[in-house]
Design a protein around this motif. Structure first.
Motif, PDB file in Angstrom:
ATOM      1  N   HIS A  69       0.260 -27.000   1.798  1.00 33.42           N
ATOM      2  CA  HIS A  69       1.538 -27.686   1.660  1.00 33.42           C
ATOM      3  C   HIS A  69       1.449 -28.507   0.375  1.00 33.42           C
ATOM      4  CE1 HIS A  69       3.110 -27.102   5.920  1.00 33.42           C
ATOM      5  NE2 HIS A  69       1.980 -26.428   5.851  1.00 33.42           N
ATOM      6  N   ASN A  75       2.778 -30.630  -3.204  1.00 33.99           N
ATOM      7  CA  ASN A  75       3.670 -31.686  -3.696  1.00 33.99           C
ATOM      8  C   ASN A  75       4.133 -32.644  -2.604  1.00 33.99           C
ATOM      9  OD1 ASN A  75       3.762 -30.972  -6.532  1.00 33.99           O
ATOM     10  ND2 ASN A  75       4.762 -29.097  -5.814  1.00 33.99           N
ATOM     11  N   VAL A  76       3.191 -33.060  -1.775  1.00 35.54           N
ATOM     12  CA  VAL A  76       3.466 -33.997  -0.694  1.00 35.54           C
ATOM     13  C   VAL A  76       3.251 -35.412  -1.232  1.00 35.54           C
ATOM     14  CG1 VAL A  76       2.741 -34.782   1.585  1.00 35.54           C
ATOM     15  CG2 VAL A  76       2.793 -32.323   1.058  1.00 35.54           C
ATOM     16  N   ASP A 104       5.854 -25.201  -0.937  1.00 38.02           N
ATOM     17  CA  ASP A 104       6.044 -26.219  -1.954  1.00 38.02           C
ATOM     18  C   ASP A 104       7.140 -27.185  -1.541  1.00 38.02           C
ATOM     19  OD1 ASP A 104       6.308 -27.761  -4.238  1.00 38.02           O
ATOM     20  OD2 ASP A 104       6.286 -26.055  -5.612  1.00 38.02           O
ATOM     21  N   ARG A 105       6.769 -28.423  -1.262  1.00 34.31           N
ATOM     22  CA  ARG A 105       7.725 -29.451  -0.834  1.00 34.31           C
ATOM     23  C   ARG A 105       8.684 -29.812  -1.956  1.00 34.31           C
ATOM     24  NH1 ARG A 105       8.651 -28.837   3.603  1.00 34.31           N
ATOM     25  NH2 ARG A 105       9.662 -30.833   3.617  1.00 34.31           N
ATOM     26  N   THR A 119       0.786 -35.054  -5.193  1.00 33.63           N
ATOM     27  CA  THR A 119       1.488 -34.818  -6.453  1.00 33.63           C
ATOM     28  C   THR A 119       0.673 -35.189  -7.676  1.00 33.63           C
ATOM     29  OG1 THR A 119       2.515 -36.996  -6.244  1.00 33.63           O
ATOM     30  CG2 THR A 119       3.767 -35.117  -5.399  1.00 33.63           C
ATOM     31  N   TYR A 159       3.475 -37.370   6.113  1.00 33.22           N
ATOM     32  CA  TYR A 159       3.662 -35.922   6.237  1.00 33.22           C
ATOM     33  C   TYR A 159       2.770 -35.368   7.357  1.00 33.22           C
ATOM     34  CZ  TYR A 159       4.444 -31.091   4.790  1.00 33.22           C
ATOM     35  OH  TYR A 159       4.808 -29.757   4.763  1.00 33.22           O
ATOM     36  N   ILE A 214      -3.155 -30.304   2.821  1.00 34.52           N
ATOM     37  CA  ILE A 214      -2.045 -31.079   2.288  1.00 34.52           C
ATOM     38  C   ILE A 214      -2.401 -31.506   0.868  1.00 34.52           C
ATOM     39  CG2 ILE A 214      -0.617 -33.134   2.586  1.00 34.52           C
ATOM     40  CD1 ILE A 214      -1.220 -32.899   5.607  1.00 34.52           C
TER      41      ILE A 214
END
Length: 140
Positions: A7, A9-10, A136-137, A110, A16, A107
């Motif tokens: 996952h 760009n958290v 991609d968040r 950024t 999250y 996770i």
């Protein structure tokens, strides 16, 4: 073989993670959150108690009684893990015991340092033939 999801760009790892835990727990999965950093597990423990007014997320930090009976375990080791549905990695390295799990979630934050470490983990899993997925968040 363990399915591995990245996952990307958290912005807030722990918030999250709480959302992932709530969703997985609601689906009947048992969850293990792993980090070798005690402060990460301590902060996640605190956040899980206050994360949602509507949802109770039963969890325990490893080393405490009830690990085998609690569906959400926060741990820094593999020796007291009692279930193997979902592993959420909150550490900078791959968990040495990840292959025991049906699914692993990585996770990725950024900042560039976090992304570089995640690329190393991605390469490690890929070289060993694990199925990899990315979400991609930043794109939605």
């Amino acid at each position: 073989m363990t399915r591995i999801d990245f996952h990307l760009n958290v912005s807030d790892h722990l918030l999250y993670t709480c959302r992932l835990i709530r969703k997985a727990y609601g689906s009947g999965l048992k969850i293990v959150c792993y980090s070798t950093r005690p402060e990460v597990l301590e902060n996640l423990d605190k956040l899980l108690w206050t994360f949602s007014e509507e949802d109770f997320l039963p969890h325990v930090v490893s080393g405490h009684p009830g690990v085998a009976d609690t569906p959400i375990v926060l741990t820094d080791k593999a020796d007291d893990i009692a279930h193997y549905d979902l592993l959420i990695n909150l550490d900078e390295q791959w968990p040495p015991f990840f292959a025991r799990f049906e699914r692993l979630v990585e996770i990725v934050g950024t900042d560039e340092d976090n992304k570089a470490l995640a690329r190393q983990r991605y390469k490690f899993y890929k070289e060993r033939g694990y199925p990899l997925n990315t979400f991609d968040r930043a794109s939605g």
